[in-house]
Design a protein around this motif. Sequence first.
Motif, PDB file in Angstrom:
ATOM      1  N   GLU A  72      21.806  16.508  27.543  1.00 28.50           N
ATOM      2  CA  GLU A  72      20.676  15.996  26.752  1.00 28.50           C
ATOM      3  C   GLU A  72      19.973  17.200  26.156  1.00 28.50           C
ATOM      4  N   VAL A  73      19.929  17.313  24.850  1.00 21.49           N
ATOM      5  CA  VAL A  73      19.460  18.556  24.239  1.00 21.49           C
ATOM      6  C   VAL A  73      18.329  18.315  23.238  1.00 21.49           C
ATOM      7  N   TRP A  74      17.293  19.144  23.382  1.00 22.84           N
ATOM      8  CA  TRP A  74      16.282  19.244  22.334  1.00 22.84           C
ATOM      9  C   TRP A  74      16.495  20.567  21.607  1.00 22.84           C
ATOM     10  N   ALA A  92      15.072  18.320   8.264  1.00 23.45           N
ATOM     11  CA  ALA A  92      16.410  18.164   7.679  1.00 23.45           C
ATOM     12  C   ALA A  92      17.419  17.825   8.779  1.00 23.45           C
ATOM     13  N   LEU A  93      17.323  18.538   9.897  1.00 22.99           N
ATOM     14  CA  LEU A  93      18.273  18.315  10.994  1.00 22.99           C
ATOM     15  C   LEU A  93      18.122  16.909  11.573  1.00 22.99           C
ATOM     16  N   SER A  94      16.875  16.476  11.737  1.00 23.69           N
ATOM     17  CA  SER A  94      16.646  15.139  12.296  1.00 23.69           C
ATOM     18  C   SER A  94      17.230  14.073  11.374  1.00 23.69           C
ATOM     19  N   LEU A 124      21.285  14.577  21.023  1.00 25.20           N
ATOM     20  CA  LEU A 124      20.752  15.754  20.320  1.00 25.20           C
ATOM     21  C   LEU A 124      19.536  15.334  19.499  1.00 25.20           C
ATOM     22  N   ARG A 125      18.421  15.994  19.776  1.00 21.27           N
ATOM     23  CA  ARG A 125      17.198  15.690  19.022  1.00 21.27           C
ATOM     24  C   ARG A 125      16.515  16.993  18.642  1.00 21.27           C
ATOM     25  N   PHE A 126      15.711  16.927  17.602  1.00 21.36           N
ATOM     26  CA  PHE A 126      15.036  18.124  17.112  1.00 21.36           C
ATOM     27  C   PHE A 126      13.535  17.893  17.076  1.00 21.36           C
ATOM     28  N   THR A 127      12.787  18.944  17.330  1.00 23.59           N
ATOM     29  CA  THR A 127      11.327  18.834  17.323  1.00 23.59           C
ATOM     30  C   THR A 127      10.702  20.192  17.038  1.00 23.59           C
TER      31      THR A 127
END
Length: 455
Positions: free
Chosen positions: A27-29, A40-42, A66-69
């Motif tokens: 599980e990656v942030w 853009a990534l999200s 995979l999530r971005f913040t």
Amino acid sequence: MARISIIGGAGYVGLAYAAALADLGHEVWGLDLDDAKVQALSAGHCPIYEPGLAELIQRGLSTGRLRFTTDYGQAVPGAEFLFLCVGTPSDEQGRADLSYVVEATKSLARHLDGHTILVNKSTLPVGSVTLVEGLLMRHAEPGVTYAVVSNPEFLREGSAVHDLMHPDRVVLGGSNADAVQRVAELYASFGAPIVVTDPRSAELIKYASNAFLAAKISFINEIALICEQLGGDVASVTSGIGLDQRIGRAFLNAGVGFGGSCFPKDVRALTMMARDAGLDSSLLTAILDINRRMRLVVVEKLENSLGDLRGRSITLLGLAFKPDTDDVREAPAIDIVDALVAREARVRVSDPAALEHVEGRWNGVELIEDPYAAAMGADAVVLVTDWNQYRVIDLTKLANSMRGDVLVDGRRVFSPAQAAAAGLTYLGIGHSSETVSPRAFDLASYGAYLSMAAD
Ligand code: NAD
């Protein structure tokens, strides 16, 4: 499977890790302060050019792993591992600028809870594990526990995903054996040898590796210049020495030298570390001096062939510091364009991926993706980056677009015969072709030495 957050998760290294670790089931942030890149990534867009990475990101987003913040409060609490992947560019003196590392460590420290392992993946000077531990001690809430492990990264841009999944070795340096063991387990599926050592040695392994590879490049470039003077061909010399298993063929490619976000800054940083410790490393200094010089060798060849470059039309093939990346940090092409602009040449640059990164950088330099269009009316074409597109370029078509006939091969991709067949005058590096006449026996002292030996 672990809960992992990547700090600097939209950068070249951080993004590759975020996507790869999610692909492996974690599980990656991906946390990054660059809001535009995170958005853009999200939305599923990969902001950098790196083969295979866009697909990996898409897969990670679709599985939800995979999530971005941009929010430390979202990425850090509950994370078992934090991978520190922020940049460590050169400061004005050439030391590693640690400001991003310090900022990121302070920010994450405030959100630590439970027990977290901080993995230093950024290239950090010797002693940085201690520095990061000190920052955590000062900025984390009392009662939380953490360990810091140095785990330098060796991936290459252009093959980052492959390199990351198939490392030659994994280096771990830490004083907490349990934390080192847990980081080692993250890499178990790669099947690579794991070098466990103390933090300072781990930090030095990274700098020593990059300095050694840079030394090989500068070494062969020095031999290339000797070949030009004495009349040999560095390509043959390279084949001859590269077959010696003690030497090896890799990284012995003569040309315009190394660039990018790692070798130049890391050799500078190691030089400064040595100097700060009271050692002047003439070897490290020479690596950088030779590399700087190689960029101008191309310009000297143009001047030798065309004379005054003012008003001459020169086209560069390649801007990125190497093929398969859009990274232009410390790219040789940038210094070459600067030198040509200073000589008031008319410059056009072609590149399949990197042009957008230099928009507006120079007045009057034209950026044209198509190489044949970029070569239209050129007096000379210079190959700077050996993209595959240029390796297989139709030299006759290129020659037909040009006004002049000079081809400077900054990467030793073409042969003089190929160039001649297309009607081009070939100028290689480390090569004594009919157009770069060997000057060996014109050199008075060298000639005297030879004739003395014959007496
Ligand atoms: P990069 O500049 O591409 O990425 C760094 C990222 O960190 C950026 O997206 C930036 O927005 C983000 N960032 C900066 N400050 C931050 C903060 N306080 N909090 C969160 N995010 C922050 O750099 P890179 O090329 O990925 O290199 C990262 C490190 O890895 C460097 O130390 C480099 O030497 C090392 N390294 C790079 C490579 C490579 O090929 N690029 C290979 C091996 C090692």
